[in-house]
Scaffold this motif. Structure first.
Motif, mmCIF file in Angstrom:
data_model
loop_
_atom_site.group_PDB
_atom_site.id
_atom_site.type_symbol
_atom_site.label_atom_id
_atom_site.label_comp_id
_atom_site.label_asym_id
_atom_site.label_seq_id
_atom_site.Cartn_x
_atom_site.Cartn_y
_atom_site.Cartn_z
ATOM 1 N N VAL A 111 0.850 -1.210 0.000
ATOM 2 C CA VAL A 111 0.000 0.000 0.000
ATOM 3 C C VAL A 111 0.880 1.252 0.000
ATOM 4 C CG1 VAL A 111 -1.633 1.337 1.379
ATOM 5 C CG2 VAL A 111 -1.944 -1.116 1.119
ATOM 6 N N ARG A 112 1.947 1.211 0.809
ATOM 7 C CA ARG A 112 2.820 2.397 0.869
ATOM 8 C C ARG A 112 3.399 2.725 -0.501
ATOM 9 N NH1 ARG A 112 4.873 -0.091 5.733
ATOM 10 N NH2 ARG A 112 3.824 0.844 7.503
ATOM 11 N N ILE A 113 3.822 1.692 -1.222
ATOM 12 C CA ILE A 113 4.459 1.986 -2.515
ATOM 13 C C ILE A 113 3.418 2.537 -3.499
ATOM 14 C CG2 ILE A 113 4.364 -0.313 -3.647
ATOM 15 C CD1 ILE A 113 7.586 1.431 -3.735
ATOM 16 N N MET A 114 2.195 1.988 -3.463
ATOM 17 C CA MET A 114 1.173 2.474 -4.405
ATOM 18 C C MET A 114 0.701 3.875 -4.021
ATOM 19 S SD MET A 114 -0.908 -0.996 -5.392
ATOM 20 C CE MET A 114 -1.120 -1.611 -3.737
ATOM 21 N N GLU A 115 0.589 4.117 -2.722
ATOM 22 C CA GLU A 115 0.175 5.452 -2.270
ATOM 23 C C GLU A 115 1.279 6.469 -2.569
ATOM 24 O OE1 GLU A 115 -2.818 5.991 -1.580
ATOM 25 O OE2 GLU A 115 -2.725 8.026 -0.765
ATOM 26 N N ALA A 116 2.537 6.041 -2.419
ATOM 27 C CA ALA A 116 3.648 6.941 -2.735
ATOM 28 C C ALA A 116 3.635 7.317 -4.218
ATOM 29 C CB ALA A 116 4.974 6.273 -2.359
ATOM 30 N N ILE A 117 3.260 6.372 -5.070
ATOM 31 C CA ILE A 117 3.160 6.661 -6.508
ATOM 32 C C ILE A 117 2.100 7.740 -6.750
ATOM 33 C CG2 ILE A 117 2.388 5.679 -8.720
ATOM 34 C CD1 ILE A 117 3.741 3.000 -7.769
ATOM 35 N N ARG A 118 0.993 7.625 -6.009
ATOM 36 C CA ARG A 118 -0.076 8.633 -6.146
ATOM 37 C C ARG A 118 0.386 9.991 -5.636
ATOM 38 N NH1 ARG A 118 -5.113 9.331 -5.069
ATOM 39 N NH2 ARG A 118 -4.860 9.094 -2.812
ATOM 40 N N ILE A 119 1.019 9.987 -4.468
ATOM 41 C CA ILE A 119 1.452 11.255 -3.868
ATOM 42 C C ILE A 119 2.486 11.937 -4.769
ATOM 43 C CG2 ILE A 119 2.737 12.259 -1.919
ATOM 44 C CD1 ILE A 119 1.406 10.093 -0.147
ATOM 45 N N ALA A 120 3.416 11.149 -5.297
ATOM 46 C CA ALA A 120 4.473 11.712 -6.149
ATOM 47 C C ALA A 120 3.957 12.009 -7.568
ATOM 48 C CB ALA A 120 5.650 10.746 -6.203
ATOM 49 N N GLU A 121 2.726 11.597 -7.841
ATOM 50 C CA GLU A 121 2.079 11.816 -9.142
ATOM 51 C C GLU A 121 2.926 11.286 -10.302
ATOM 52 O OE1 GLU A 121 0.652 15.803 -9.617
ATOM 53 O OE2 GLU A 121 -0.156 15.867 -7.589
ATOM 54 N N VAL A 122 3.371 10.042 -10.131
ATOM 55 C CA VAL A 122 4.164 9.407 -11.181
ATOM 56 C C VAL A 122 3.242 8.530 -12.026
ATOM 57 C CG1 VAL A 122 6.094 7.860 -11.656
ATOM 58 C CG2 VAL A 122 6.183 9.356 -9.664
ATOM 59 N N ASP A 123 3.363 8.667 -13.341
ATOM 60 C CA ASP A 123 2.555 7.872 -14.252
ATOM 61 C C ASP A 123 3.349 6.606 -14.612
ATOM 62 O OD1 ASP A 123 0.812 6.905 -16.095
ATOM 63 O OD2 ASP A 123 1.310 8.374 -17.664
ATOM 64 N N CYS A 124 3.027 5.513 -13.935
ATOM 65 C CA CYS A 124 3.844 4.304 -14.156
ATOM 66 C C CYS A 124 2.977 3.053 -14.024
ATOM 67 C CB CYS A 124 4.989 4.250 -13.145
ATOM 68 S SG CYS A 124 4.448 4.172 -11.430
ATOM 69 N N ARG A 125 3.541 1.939 -14.465
ATOM 70 C CA ARG A 125 2.887 0.642 -14.323
ATOM 71 C C ARG A 125 3.495 -0.084 -13.123
ATOM 72 N NH1 ARG A 125 1.861 -1.394 -20.556
ATOM 73 N NH2 ARG A 125 0.636 0.457 -21.147
ATOM 74 N N VAL A 126 2.677 -0.892 -12.453
ATOM 75 C CA VAL A 126 3.127 -1.496 -11.198
ATOM 76 C C VAL A 126 2.941 -3.014 -11.230
ATOM 77 C CG1 VAL A 126 2.878 -1.498 -8.672
ATOM 78 C CG2 VAL A 126 2.366 0.580 -9.979
ATOM 79 N N TYR A 127 3.987 -3.720 -10.792
ATOM 80 C CA TYR A 127 3.901 -5.167 -10.596
ATOM 81 C C TYR A 127 3.899 -5.456 -9.102
ATOM 82 C CZ TYR A 127 5.114 -10.057 -10.287
ATOM 83 O OH TYR A 127 5.092 -11.390 -9.963
ATOM 84 N N GLN A 128 2.904 -6.185 -8.628
ATOM 85 C CA GLN A 128 2.855 -6.594 -7.227
ATOM 86 C C GLN A 128 3.170 -8.091 -7.134
ATOM 87 O OE1 GLN A 128 2.911 -5.490 -4.251
ATOM 88 N NE2 GLN A 128 2.496 -7.420 -3.238
ATOM 89 N N ALA A 129 4.193 -8.412 -6.316
ATOM 90 C CA ALA A 129 4.632 -9.808 -6.170
ATOM 91 C C ALA A 129 3.676 -10.567 -5.260
ATOM 92 C CB ALA A 129 6.048 -9.854 -5.607
ATOM 93 N N SER A 130 2.617 -11.090 -5.847
ATOM 94 C CA SER A 130 1.689 -11.930 -5.093
ATOM 95 C C SER A 130 2.195 -13.369 -5.109
ATOM 96 C CB SER A 130 0.281 -11.832 -5.683
ATOM 97 O OG SER A 130 -0.266 -10.574 -5.339
ATOM 98 N N SER A 131 1.538 -14.224 -4.330
ATOM 99 C CA SER A 131 2.128 -15.541 -4.075
ATOM 100 C C SER A 131 1.087 -16.651 -4.047
ATOM 101 C CB SER A 131 2.827 -15.489 -2.717
ATOM 102 O OG SER A 131 3.135 -16.789 -2.271
ATOM 103 N N SER A 132 1.489 -17.839 -4.481
ATOM 104 C CA SER A 132 0.636 -19.022 -4.371
ATOM 105 C C SER A 132 0.325 -19.348 -2.910
ATOM 106 C CB SER A 132 1.312 -20.225 -5.034
ATOM 107 O OG SER A 132 2.610 -20.412 -4.532
ATOM 108 N N GLU A 133 1.139 -18.836 -1.999
ATOM 109 C CA GLU A 133 0.881 -19.044 -0.568
ATOM 110 C C GLU A 133 -0.498 -18.468 -0.187
ATOM 111 O OE1 GLU A 133 2.826 -20.877 1.317
ATOM 112 O OE2 GLU A 133 2.035 -20.417 3.294
ATOM 113 N N MET A 134 -1.029 -17.546 -0.975
ATOM 114 C CA MET A 134 -2.372 -16.984 -0.708
ATOM 115 C C MET A 134 -3.440 -18.076 -0.825
ATOM 116 S SD MET A 134 -2.171 -13.298 -2.663
ATOM 117 C CE MET A 134 -2.408 -14.010 -4.276
ATOM 118 N N PHE A 135 -3.209 -19.082 -1.684
ATOM 119 C CA PHE A 135 -4.210 -20.145 -1.858
ATOM 120 C C PHE A 135 -4.274 -21.053 -0.626
ATOM 121 C CE2 PHE A 135 -3.029 -19.425 -6.447
ATOM 122 C CZ PHE A 135 -4.202 -18.757 -6.762
ATOM 123 N N GLY A 136 -3.122 -21.258 0.005
ATOM 124 C CA GLY A 136 -3.058 -21.986 1.263
ATOM 125 C C GLY A 136 -3.773 -23.319 1.242
ATOM 126 N N ALA A 137 -4.924 -23.376 1.922
ATOM 127 C CA ALA A 137 -5.658 -24.636 2.057
ATOM 128 C C ALA A 137 -6.610 -24.905 0.894
ATOM 129 C CB ALA A 137 -6.441 -24.628 3.367
#
Ligand code: NAP
Ligand code: G4F
Length: 337
Positions: A111-137
């Motif tokens: 959240v901090r990195i995405m909010e910082a992008i908004r605050i700094a008003e940078v026009d960029c694309r973002v990759y978030q490192a999500s994980s198979s660990e989210m599937f869990g059970a």
């Protein structure tokens, strides 16, 4: 003008391979590194030229995902076209010991990195490192429609980060993509993840400097791929006109025991003479089986895994044997061996 990328977690396994990929494509790469009491840039040393060197394409900056101010300043300064948020407390077992810290860095950090992008008003694309660990059970095979059921503080933090990424996409129309990556390994894998722990031990046992290998659950099933191929998938996601979420996996299930057997087989040793279990390595709640279905990535990104289990084990065992040999000969040791 060359494209500019900012990578958090640049000193980690994936950060180092992604840096090489992007520099190879002509990018200028900026990386966020956190302060540590000893050097933490071993994986990127060979490309870390002095900033004033005419061929320098990599620039490192102190900062931390727990420190919003450092992120805003860095984004203003760097003005990236692409941001890859790979920074995390990424060890699942450790997350049970430091759940609050893991939630802060791995979850809120996104959240901090995405909010910082908004605050700094940078026009960029973002990759978030999500994980198979989210599937869990959630039962396998898992794909982009499988409901999450995380089984660790790490998994919970990644679910929070995942949905935050989706929310920034929907609320602020940002180009944010989640890569739901299944386990991916390499000779640069941290030594306390199970594959590297095994291959390092095999090399040391063969060399006569270690007697035993203590492990936890040998029955867990994972879908192990090769890290250099997975960072290419990250880049492909940010080249798409529309942001989206993708599972990246091989689809090939293997147990920890199978990894152990294959690694010891490679040096002609009987694993049962050397491997013992230690409950210290068990998790309060385990993820029994992760097997990914990467069909969407194949269809939309043209991405397929190339290095499968037997080659992955061979690459990692060979690299750890070579590393020991280099240390013995006093040669300069590189992490990519
Ligand atoms: P890794 O080797 O553990 O690297 C993690 C990186 O995050 C390191 O550069 C680390 O810095 C940095 N970091 C840790 N705490 C930080 C903080 N407070 N502020 C800024 N940076 C911080 O992980 P990886 O295997 O490359 O994985 C990259 C990302 O993908 C992680 O987010 C991980 O959770 C996720 N992921 C990994 C896999 C996998 O199988 N490898 C699968 C799915 C998702 P230091 O070098 O100083 O420790
Ligand atoms: O290598 P591991 O620690 O990886 P784990 O928990 O699957 O997490 C990794 O992959 C995730 C993607 O699914 C990433 F998001 C995460 O950041 C990390 O990169 O453990 C793999 C399996 C587990 O079931 C564990 O219980 O191996 C089992 N295991 C058995 N003995 C062990 C050990 N794991 C470790 N680390 N150490 C052992 O001695």
């Amino acid at each position: 003008m060359p494209k500019v990328a900012l990578i958090t977690g640049i000193t980690g396994q994936d950060g180092s391979y992604l840096t090489e990929l992007l520099i190879g494509k002509g990018y200028v790469v900026h990386g966020l590194k956190r302060r540590s009491s000893s050097f933490n840039t071993e994986r990127i040393e060979r490309i870390d030229l002095h900033p004033r060197h005419p061929e320098a394409h990599l620039f490192l900056h102190y900062g931390d995902l727990s420190d919003m101010g450092s992120l805003v300043h860095l984004l203003r300064q760097v003005q990236p076209d692409e941001v890859y948020n790979l920074g995390a407390q990424s060890h699942v077992r450790v997350s049970f010991d430091v759940p609050g810290y893991t939630a802060d860095v791995t979850g809120l950090g996104a959240v901090r990195i995405m909010e910082a992008i908004r605050i700094a008003e940078v026009d960029c694309r973002v990759y978030q490192a999500s994980s198979s660990e989210m599937f869990g059970a959630a039962p396998p095979p898992q794909n982009e429609f499988t409901p999450f059921h995380p089984r660790s503080p790490y998994g919970c933090a990644k679910v929070f980060a995942y949905w935050s990424a989706v929310n920034y996409r929907e609320a602020w129309k940002m180009h944010v993509s989640n890569g739901i990556l299944f386990n991916h390994e390499s000779p640069r894998r941290g030594e306390n993840f199970v594959t590297r722990k095994i291959t390092r031990a095999v090399a040391r046992i063969e060399a006569g400097i270690q007697d035993k290998l203590y492990l936890g659950n040998l029955d867990a099933v994972r879908d192990w791929g090769y890290a250099p191929e997975y960072v290419e998938a990250m880049w492909l996601m940010l080249q798409q006109p529309q942001p989206d979420d993708f599972v990246i996996a091989t689809g090939e299930p293997r147990t920890v025991r199978e990894f152990v057997v294959a690694a010891f087989d490679q040096v002609g040793l009987d694993w049962e003479q050397y491997v013992d279990t230690d409950p210290a390595y068990l998790r309060p709640s385990e993820v029994d089986s992760l097997i990914g279905d990467p069909s969407k990535a194949r269809q939309k990104l043209g991405w397929t895994p190339k290095t499968l289990f037997p080659d992955l084990v061979r690459i990692m065992v060979d690299a750890d044997r070579q590393l020991l040999e280099d240390e013995r000969m006093g040669r300069l040791v590189r992490m990519d061996r």
